[in-house]
Design an enzyme around this catalytic site. Structure first.
Site, PDB file in Angstrom:
ATOM      1  CG  PHE A 152      -1.857   1.264   1.116  1.00  0.00           C
ATOM      2  CD1 PHE A 152      -3.030   1.208   0.375  1.00  0.00           C
ATOM      3  CD2 PHE A 152      -1.513   2.470   1.713  1.00  0.00           C
ATOM      4  CE1 PHE A 152      -3.845   2.339   0.253  1.00  0.00           C
ATOM      5  CE2 PHE A 152      -2.324   3.591   1.589  1.00  0.00           C
ATOM      6  CZ  PHE A 152      -3.497   3.522   0.856  1.00  0.00           C
ATOM      7  CG  ASP A 237       5.575   4.087   1.888  1.00  0.00           C
ATOM      8  OD1 ASP A 237       5.542   4.831   2.891  1.00  0.00           O
ATOM      9  OD2 ASP A 237       4.623   3.989   1.086  1.00  0.00           O
ATOM     10  CE  LYS A 266      -1.250   7.100   6.548  1.00  0.00           C
ATOM     11  NZ  LYS A 266      -0.996   5.887   5.772  1.00  0.00           N
TER      12      LYS A 266
HETATM   13  C1  LIG Z   1      -1.094   5.976   4.283  1.00  0.00           C
HETATM   14  C2  LIG Z   1       0.050   5.507   3.480  1.00  0.00           C
HETATM   15  C3  LIG Z   1       0.421   6.151   2.278  1.00  0.00           C
HETATM   16  C4  LIG Z   1      -0.395   7.255   1.655  1.00  0.00           C
HETATM   17  O1  LIG Z   1      -0.484   8.387   2.436  1.00  0.00           O
HETATM   18  P1  LIG Z   1      -1.648   9.472   2.155  1.00  0.00           P
HETATM   19  O2  LIG Z   1      -1.281  10.613   3.049  1.00  0.00           O
HETATM   20  O3  LIG Z   1      -2.942   8.821   2.502  1.00  0.00           O
HETATM   21  O4  LIG Z   1      -1.560   9.805   0.707  1.00  0.00           O
HETATM   22  C5  LIG Z   1       1.551   5.706   1.629  1.00  0.00           C
HETATM   23  N1  LIG Z   1       2.273   4.682   2.112  1.00  0.00           N
HETATM   24  C6  LIG Z   1       1.945   4.027   3.243  1.00  0.00           C
HETATM   25  C7  LIG Z   1       2.793   2.904   3.720  1.00  0.00           C
HETATM   26  C8  LIG Z   1       0.810   4.401   3.955  1.00  0.00           C
HETATM   27  O5  LIG Z   1       0.444   3.736   5.053  1.00  0.00           O
END
Ligand SMILES: *Cc1c(COP(=O)(O)O)cnc(C)c1O
Length: 412
Positions: A152, A237, A266
């Protein structure tokens, strides 16, 4: 509730009214739990009828600092009254401090600030492709990016192109080419997938949205080694796993891996503001030249001031150590819950997934029950209940939550 009756004309609204109006006027791209929140403080949330809940979701880890953190609120107020927005057409007296702090904090050379996690992922894709063409000399338009199954990384049309979740993709094609998907945690598959045109391996160190999936020990370190050997970059990520969530500052730290770049978001915004960044080593980040990439809001003074303070608080209040200590306790206590519905309980730091058998209950149903017992969580896929409280939670607050979770499984 009829659509021509405006919310502004109603004197008092019941929770069901709010839900109906949102259902009427909003696109149905979410299916929220039936609770209407109005206030938050620390680990607690209150609904419009005054009922109090323990937040075990933390906005997908965006609220690690707790709701309305007073230290961050003070910074927000001060900066909002001074200078909030001016674009990167100019320098400010805030962004440099944030960039320096972020790079020192992450051990990286340069940072490129964006707003949402998905934007930072897109930034990373652009960076590694340029590196592929400019530095590795991959033939034009041939660069390949290796990603993991069940990843994700966000919701843009570029990112969903390499998702393995059909519901993220249905009807949104044609998709961006240049991605190769391999099983998460599989070293042999990675070695087989690398070609002379591979520019990067892009992965979450621990998969969050797919259900708190921790890969085999040593896997990420192996990936890092294989990348180096093959002149392939490694981008991790850490949007959800970073900043103490897993009991280390970054999930990479569990394996002593220093990637070429990290994607952050986040919790970086302290629960107040969407702030994300690509941070990376010089050999990657130098590919950006004026005009090659940008964002109107990225790096704005209000966001930069909040993120700078958010980073300081993560260090001052030892989020990572606290998460490791309480997380181990949390997992141990949850594992004592005896229920025929539970297939697996796994986690790392204050990041736990309760995996249920597909029937007779569902993760959704358990989340609805948890709400009745004063705990807010959210299912991920059909079978996993995700538990990720703000990292400022105390043992006493956590104990209360554990008791409520136990009661829910007793009641099923
Ligand atoms: C939430 C998330 C994203 C995307 O972030 P948004 O601020 O919702 O665009 C990307 N990578 C990971 C691992 C995430 O948990």
């Amino acid at each position: 509730m009829v659509k021509n009756k405006k919310i502004s004309e109603q004197k008092s609204l019941t929770p069901q009214d709010y839900i109906s109006v949102e259902q009427n006027w909003g696109a149905h791209n979410y299916r929220p739990i039936d609770v209407v929140l109005t206030r938050g403080k620390g680990v607690w949330l209150w609904d419009v009828e005054g009922k109090k809940y323990l937040d075990m979701m933390s906005a997908y880890s965006a609220v690690s600092h707790g709701h309305c953190n007073p230290k961050l609120l003070a910074v927000l107020k001060a900066q909002a009254g001074r200078l909030s927005m001016c674009s990167r057409a100019y320098y400010t007296d805030v962004l440099p401090r944030f960039l320096e702090k972020l790079c020192v904090f992450t051990g990286m050379d340069r940072a490129l600030p964006m707003n949402t996690g998905a934007e930072a992922v897109e930034t990373a894709i652009k960076a590694v492709r340029r590196w592929g063409y400019f530095t590795k000399k991959i033939p034009e338009n041939q660069a390949e990016i290796i990603v993991m199954s069940h990843n994700f990384h966000g919701r843009t049309s570029g990112i969903i192109s390499f998702s393995s979740d059909p519901s993220y993709k249905l009807g949104f094609g044609p998709f961006l080419p240049g991605f190769c998907q391999i099983p998460f945690g599989d070293v042999a598959a990675l070695e087989a997938a690398i070609t002379p045109n591979t520019c990067v391996v892009l992965t979450e160190p621990i998969q969050g949205e797919s259900g708190i999936i921790v890969p085999p020990k040593g896997w990420l370190a192996q990936v890092s080694k294989i990348c180096k050997k093959n002149k392939v970059l490694l981008i991790v990520d850490e949007v959800q796993s970073g900043f103490g969530r897993t009991g280390k500052m970054f999930a990479c730290d569990h394996e002593d891996v220093h990637p070429d770049g990290m994607i952050l978001g986040k919790a970086l915004g302290g629960g107040f503001f969407p702030i994300s960044a690509l941070v990376g080593k010089e050999h990657l980040m130098h590919v950006f030249t004026p005009g090659s990439h940008g964002s109107t809001f990225g790096g704005n003074p209000l966001g930069a001031a909040i993120a700078l303070r958010a980073l300081e608080i993560i260090e001052e209040e030892k989020f990572a150590e606290h998460s490791a200590e309480l997380g181990a306790y949390f997992l141990g206590e949850l594992k004592k819950i005896k229920s025929p519905h539970i297939r697996d309980i796994r986690g790392i730091g204050l990041w736990v997934g309760i995996d249920l058998y597909p029937s007779p209950t569902s993760a959704r149903l358990v989340c609805e029950k948890l709400k009745e017992f004063g705990v807010l969580s959210k299912e991920t896929h059909e079978t996993v209940v995700r538990l990720a409280p703000p990292l400022v939670i105390t043992k006493k607050e956590l104990d209360w939550g554990i008791r409520q979770i136990g009661k829910v499984f007793e009641s099923l």
